[in-house]
Write a protein that holds these residues in place. Structure first.
Motif, PDB file in Angstrom:
ATOM      1  N   ILE A  75       0.854  -1.189   0.000  1.00 15.31           N
ATOM      2  CA  ILE A  75       0.000   0.000   0.000  1.00 15.31           C
ATOM      3  C   ILE A  75       0.887   1.235   0.000  1.00 15.31           C
ATOM      4  CG2 ILE A  75      -1.791   1.277   1.215  1.00 15.31           C
ATOM      5  CD1 ILE A  75      -2.668  -1.358   2.502  1.00 15.31           C
ATOM      6  N   VAL A  76       0.690   2.093  -0.986  1.00 19.57           N
ATOM      7  CA  VAL A  76       1.405   3.364  -1.072  1.00 19.57           C
ATOM      8  C   VAL A  76       0.402   4.474  -0.781  1.00 19.57           C
ATOM      9  CG1 VAL A  76       2.785   4.904  -2.509  1.00 19.57           C
ATOM     10  CG2 VAL A  76       2.980   2.417  -2.811  1.00 19.57           C
ATOM     11  N   VAL A  77       0.639   5.223   0.285  1.00 15.78           N
ATOM     12  CA  VAL A  77      -0.253   6.319   0.664  1.00 15.78           C
ATOM     13  C   VAL A  77       0.444   7.629   0.331  1.00 15.78           C
ATOM     14  CG1 VAL A  77      -1.668   7.343   2.475  1.00 15.78           C
ATOM     15  CG2 VAL A  77      -1.116   4.897   2.567  1.00 15.78           C
ATOM     16  N   VAL A  78      -0.191   8.432  -0.521  1.00 12.80           N
ATOM     17  CA  VAL A  78       0.400   9.695  -0.972  1.00 12.80           C
ATOM     18  C   VAL A  78      -0.466  10.845  -0.459  1.00 12.80           C
ATOM     19  CG1 VAL A  78       1.167  11.056  -2.943  1.00 12.80           C
ATOM     20  CG2 VAL A  78       1.282   8.551  -3.038  1.00 12.80           C
ATOM     21  N   PHE A  79       0.165  11.740   0.291  1.00 13.55           N
ATOM     22  CA  PHE A  79      -0.541  12.865   0.893  1.00 13.55           C
ATOM     23  C   PHE A  79      -0.164  14.181   0.215  1.00 13.55           C
ATOM     24  CE2 PHE A  79       0.097   9.780   4.291  1.00 13.55           C
ATOM     25  CZ  PHE A  79      -1.088   9.780   5.015  1.00 13.55           C
ATOM     26  N   ASP A  80      -1.158  15.038   0.001  1.00 18.01           N
ATOM     27  CA  ASP A  80      -0.896  16.460  -0.111  1.00 18.01           C
ATOM     28  C   ASP A  80      -0.543  16.942   1.303  1.00 18.01           C
ATOM     29  OD1 ASP A  80      -0.977  19.182  -1.032  1.00 18.01           O
ATOM     30  OD2 ASP A  80      -3.026  19.319  -0.273  1.00 18.01           O
ATOM     31  N   PHE A  81      -0.092  18.166   1.452  1.00 17.25           N
ATOM     32  CA  PHE A  81       0.302  18.638   2.786  1.00 17.25           C
ATOM     33  C   PHE A  81      -0.650  19.699   3.332  1.00 17.25           C
ATOM     34  CE2 PHE A  81       2.887  21.077   5.825  1.00 17.25           C
ATOM     35  CZ  PHE A  81       3.240  20.038   6.680  1.00 17.25           C
ATOM     36  N   ASP A  82      -0.662  20.881   2.717  1.00 17.97           N
ATOM     37  CA  ASP A  82      -1.507  21.974   3.209  1.00 17.97           C
ATOM     38  C   ASP A  82      -2.988  21.629   3.076  1.00 17.97           C
ATOM     39  OD1 ASP A  82       0.599  23.769   3.870  1.00 17.97           O
ATOM     40  OD2 ASP A  82       0.830  24.255   1.751  1.00 17.97           O
ATOM     41  N   ARG A  83      -3.732  21.883   4.149  1.00 16.25           N
ATOM     42  CA  ARG A  83      -5.171  21.606   4.232  1.00 16.25           C
ATOM     43  C   ARG A  83      -5.486  20.119   4.079  1.00 16.25           C
ATOM     44  NH1 ARG A  83      -4.601  26.340   1.563  1.00 16.25           N
ATOM     45  NH2 ARG A  83      -4.481  25.216  -0.411  1.00 16.25           N
ATOM     46  N   THR A  84      -4.460  19.289   4.245  1.00 15.19           N
ATOM     47  CA  THR A  84      -4.652  17.837   4.239  1.00 15.19           C
ATOM     48  C   THR A  84      -3.967  17.255   5.473  1.00 15.19           C
ATOM     49  OG1 THR A  84      -4.801  17.760   1.822  1.00 15.19           O
ATOM     50  CG2 THR A  84      -4.320  15.691   2.932  1.00 15.19           C
ATOM     51  N   LEU A  85      -2.644  17.185   5.466  1.00 18.13           N
ATOM     52  CA  LEU A  85      -1.941  16.742   6.671  1.00 18.13           C
ATOM     53  C   LEU A  85      -2.047  17.775   7.780  1.00 18.13           C
ATOM     54  CD1 LEU A  85       1.284  14.919   5.411  1.00 18.13           C
ATOM     55  CD2 LEU A  85      -0.680  13.952   6.602  1.00 18.13           C
ATOM     56  N   ILE A 139       2.057  25.713  14.100  1.00 16.68           N
ATOM     57  CA  ILE A 139       0.948  25.256  13.269  1.00 16.68           C
ATOM     58  C   ILE A 139       0.353  23.986  13.872  1.00 16.68           C
ATOM     59  CG2 ILE A 139       0.294  24.330  11.006  1.00 16.68           C
ATOM     60  CD1 ILE A 139       2.317  26.104   9.722  1.00 16.68           C
ATOM     61  N   PRO A 140      -0.940  23.977  14.150  1.00 16.72           N
ATOM     62  CA  PRO A 140      -1.537  22.775  14.757  1.00 16.72           C
ATOM     63  C   PRO A 140      -1.693  21.640  13.750  1.00 16.72           C
ATOM     64  CG  PRO A 140      -3.216  24.441  14.335  1.00 16.72           C
ATOM     65  CD  PRO A 140      -1.907  25.086  14.007  1.00 16.72           C
ATOM     66  N   MET A 141      -1.546  20.426  14.238  1.00 14.89           N
ATOM     67  CA  MET A 141      -1.827  19.231  13.447  1.00 14.89           C
ATOM     68  C   MET A 141      -2.774  18.358  14.268  1.00 14.89           C
ATOM     69  SD  MET A 141       0.773  16.345  11.827  1.00 14.89           S
ATOM     70  CE  MET A 141       1.286  17.311  10.421  1.00 14.89           C
ATOM     71  N   HIS A 142      -3.834  17.875  13.635  1.00 10.99           N
ATOM     72  CA  HIS A 142      -4.853  17.116  14.353  1.00 10.99           C
ATOM     73  C   HIS A 142      -4.262  15.820  14.912  1.00 10.99           C
ATOM     74  CE1 HIS A 142      -8.619  15.082  15.245  1.00 10.99           C
ATOM     75  NE2 HIS A 142      -9.255  16.229  15.049  1.00 10.99           N
ATOM     76  N   LEU A 143      -4.618  15.510  16.149  1.00  7.79           N
ATOM     77  CA  LEU A 143      -4.100  14.297  16.787  1.00  7.79           C
ATOM     78  C   LEU A 143      -4.508  13.036  16.032  1.00  7.79           C
ATOM     79  CD1 LEU A 143      -4.701  15.134  20.571  1.00  7.79           C
ATOM     80  CD2 LEU A 143      -2.533  15.176  19.307  1.00  7.79           C
ATOM     81  N   GLY A 144      -5.688  13.072  15.384  1.00  2.68           N
ATOM     82  CA  GLY A 144      -6.129  11.920  14.603  1.00  2.68           C
ATOM     83  C   GLY A 144      -5.251  11.684  13.395  1.00  2.68           C
ATOM     84  N   VAL A 145      -4.769  12.761  12.791  1.00  2.00           N
ATOM     85  CA  VAL A 145      -3.863  12.635  11.650  1.00  2.00           C
ATOM     86  C   VAL A 145      -2.521  12.088  12.108  1.00  2.00           C
ATOM     87  CG1 VAL A 145      -2.631  13.914   9.858  1.00  2.00           C
ATOM     88  CG2 VAL A 145      -5.013  14.466  10.358  1.00  2.00           C
ATOM     89  N   ILE A 146      -2.004  12.620  13.205  1.00  2.00           N
ATOM     90  CA  ILE A 146      -0.716  12.146  13.738  1.00  2.00           C
ATOM     91  C   ILE A 146      -0.781  10.648  14.049  1.00  2.00           C
ATOM     92  CG2 ILE A 146       0.893  12.334  15.682  1.00  2.00           C
ATOM     93  CD1 ILE A 146       0.097  15.306  15.873  1.00  2.00           C
TER      94      ILE A 146
END
Length: 257
Positions: A4-14, A70-77
């Protein structure tokens, strides 16, 4: 078994917001940014903002401290850490820049979770000024994509990733993004892949306006908590299906012995 390859955008995503806009606002550059907005492409404009900070005596350390807020959501982390621990290949393709992304990920203990970060390169030069450059060399022929800005075609990058990992067997791709420039890589996904657009953002709207062009399964999300839950559910489902298929294949093979 497929990887499985997971590809993320960063801003407004991660991250929930936009790292460029955050630095501009937090470091008092909004007025100058707005004055110059129509005269520079975004990538070059951000380089000009970094020049202004340097002229004001602000260092790359000051910029780092700003980015760390810059905050990052705990669910994303949690989802990133879990996906990495389960063996997924995690990558980022972003129109932000290397310095901003790496600083934020390192602050949250996530930098080592990603095998590749494709973004606009950056350096701190000999004078201590942060410089930001386009990913695609402006002196080279255009990437030829009318869906992406001239400095970065995410579709080209997805094709490069696919070519680089295909020798290791079949891969299933999960792509997460929000913006207009996430549509091009979405078009490169095939049946069996998955796209996770942020609900009511530009990518989602473009997908549903061009639904017949999309081969991947679509899974919308609204916030960091929902992103994390849907991503981990998808990874679990794909992994379970692969295990079941593998067990069935072995059973069929044993029947013929």
């Amino acid at each position: 078994m497929a990887g499985i390859v997971v590809v993320f955008d960063f801003d407004r995503t991660l991250i929930d917001g936009d790292s460029d806009s955050w630095v501009v606002a937090e470091m008092g550059l909004t007025q100058l940014f707005n004055e110059l907005r129509s005269t520079f492409p975004w990538n070059k404009l951000m380089d000009r903002m970094m020049e202004e900070l340097h002229l004001q005596g602000k260092s790359s350390v000051d910029i780092k401290e700003c980015l760390k807020r810059i905050p990052m959501h705990l669910g994303v982390i949690a989802a990133i850490k879990s996906a990495h621990a389960s063996g997924c290949d995690l990558r980022i393709i972003s129109d932000a820049n290397q310095f901003f992304i790496e600083t934020i990920l390192e602050c949250h203990g996530l930098l080592g979770s990603f095998s590749q970060i494709v973004t606009n390169p950056s350096i701190v030069d000999g004078d201590g000024r942060l410089r930001i450059f386009p990913y695609h060399d402006v002196g080279s022929p255009s990437h030829g994509c009318n869906l992406c800005p001239s400095n970065l075609c995410k579709g080209v990058v997805i094709d490069q990733i696919r070519a680089s990992v295909s020798a290791n067997g079949r891969k299933i791709y999960i792509y997460l993004g929000d913006g207009r420039n996430d549509f091009c890589p979405t078009l490169r996904l095939v049946e069996g892949d998955h796209v996770m657009p942020r609900k009511d953002y530009a990518l989602s709207k473009r997908i549903y306006s061009n639904r017949m062009l999309i081969k991947a399964d679509i899974h919308e999300w609204s916030d960091g908590e929902e992103l994390g839950k849907i991503l981990l559910h998808l990874i679990h489902r794909i992994s379970t299906e692969e295990i079941n298929c593998s067990d069935l294949s072995q059973l069929n093979s044993s029947d013929h012995i």
